[in-house]
Design a protein around this motif. Sequence first.
Motif, PDB file in Angstrom:
ATOM      1  N   ASN A  78       0.846  -1.183   0.000  1.00  0.00           N
ATOM      2  CA  ASN A  78       0.000   0.000   0.000  1.00  0.00           C
ATOM      3  C   ASN A  78       0.887   1.240   0.000  1.00  0.00           C
ATOM      4  O   ASN A  78       1.820   1.338   0.807  1.00  0.00           O
ATOM      5  N   PHE A  79       0.585   2.168  -0.879  1.00  0.00           N
ATOM      6  CA  PHE A  79       1.405   3.363  -1.060  1.00  0.00           C
ATOM      7  C   PHE A  79       0.598   4.611  -0.725  1.00  0.00           C
ATOM      8  O   PHE A  79      -0.595   4.689  -1.014  1.00  0.00           O
ATOM      9  N   ARG A  80       1.285   5.587  -0.154  1.00  0.00           N
ATOM     10  CA  ARG A  80       0.745   6.932   0.028  1.00  0.00           C
ATOM     11  C   ARG A  80       1.857   7.916  -0.299  1.00  0.00           C
ATOM     12  O   ARG A  80       3.003   7.715   0.093  1.00  0.00           O
ATOM     13  N   CYS A  81       1.508   8.979  -1.011  1.00  0.00           N
ATOM     14  CA  CYS A  81       2.521   9.968  -1.361  1.00  0.00           C
ATOM     15  C   CYS A  81       1.840  11.245  -1.837  1.00  0.00           C
ATOM     16  O   CYS A  81       0.619  11.297  -2.030  1.00  0.00           O
ATOM     17  N   LEU A  82       2.646  12.278  -2.026  1.00  0.00           N
ATOM     18  CA  LEU A  82       2.190  13.508  -2.650  1.00  0.00           C
ATOM     19  C   LEU A  82       2.789  13.586  -4.043  1.00  0.00           C
ATOM     20  O   LEU A  82       3.941  13.207  -4.258  1.00  0.00           O
ATOM     21  N   SER A  83       1.994  14.081  -4.994  1.00  0.00           N
ATOM     22  CA  SER A  83       2.462  14.224  -6.368  1.00  0.00           C
ATOM     23  C   SER A  83       2.353  15.683  -6.787  1.00  0.00           C
ATOM     24  O   SER A  83       1.344  16.339  -6.524  1.00  0.00           O
ATOM     25  N   ARG A  84       3.375  16.172  -7.458  1.00  0.00           N
ATOM     26  CA  ARG A  84       3.349  17.540  -7.968  1.00  0.00           C
ATOM     27  C   ARG A  84       2.693  17.621  -9.342  1.00  0.00           C
ATOM     28  O   ARG A  84       2.469  18.721  -9.849  1.00  0.00           O
ATOM     29  N   GLU A  85       2.431  16.480  -9.959  1.00  0.00           N
ATOM     30  CA  GLU A  85       1.845  16.454 -11.298  1.00  0.00           C
ATOM     31  C   GLU A  85       0.320  16.465 -11.203  1.00  0.00           C
ATOM     32  O   GLU A  85      -0.272  15.614 -10.536  1.00  0.00           O
TER      33      GLU A  85
END
Length: 212
Positions: A78-85
Amino acid sequence: MIEECLVVEFAVSGDRCPLAEATATTGLTVDAEPPQRRRDGNTLLQFSGPADSGLAAVLDDDDRIRYLHVARTNDRQNFRCLSREPCVVHELIDVGFLVDSIQYVDGDERYTGAVVGRDVLQGVLEAAGDTIGVTLQRMYPLGDEDDQAVAHRWDISPAQEAALKTAYEMGYFEIPKAVAASEVAAELDIGKSAFLERLRRGQRGVFGQLFG
């Protein structure tokens, strides 16, 4: 009050989203929750993919990804992150598309959700027409039998639900099995490994709510 609600599916290609590009690089299938756009311009992404697949390394090398967190659950990560795109799906959300699930498959995307009323549908279709690589795949009315109360909906994705339903209808769960996994996969127009993965995840979601 508008009584008509339509289920719609969009296919997306050519998106520069980090998840789309990561699945193109790895050849993986990733299931994602609707992205959450923040005021600071970043987008919160929550998604899952096969464990030990190299997906984490590809995303970690992407300069557009920040605060990547990975947690393993059985054979999944399971992944969590912030994306600038920016996410293409937000262009549809802004005009009334109620996104339910997103799936990334080898660089392409599929959005499943709903629109309330024909006027909203028209606006969503016009927005899709202005977005490169977005095409309407399916559309059908949402019936009363499909619209379960939120508190009682199964915690599985539409793709997992389709895998379970098709397997059941074709006799995959009978003893002995009436069909092989490859036959159900062919009916769903996916690979055998993708079908078995959706089946296991769907079963885990249903069993987790029944016994958890």
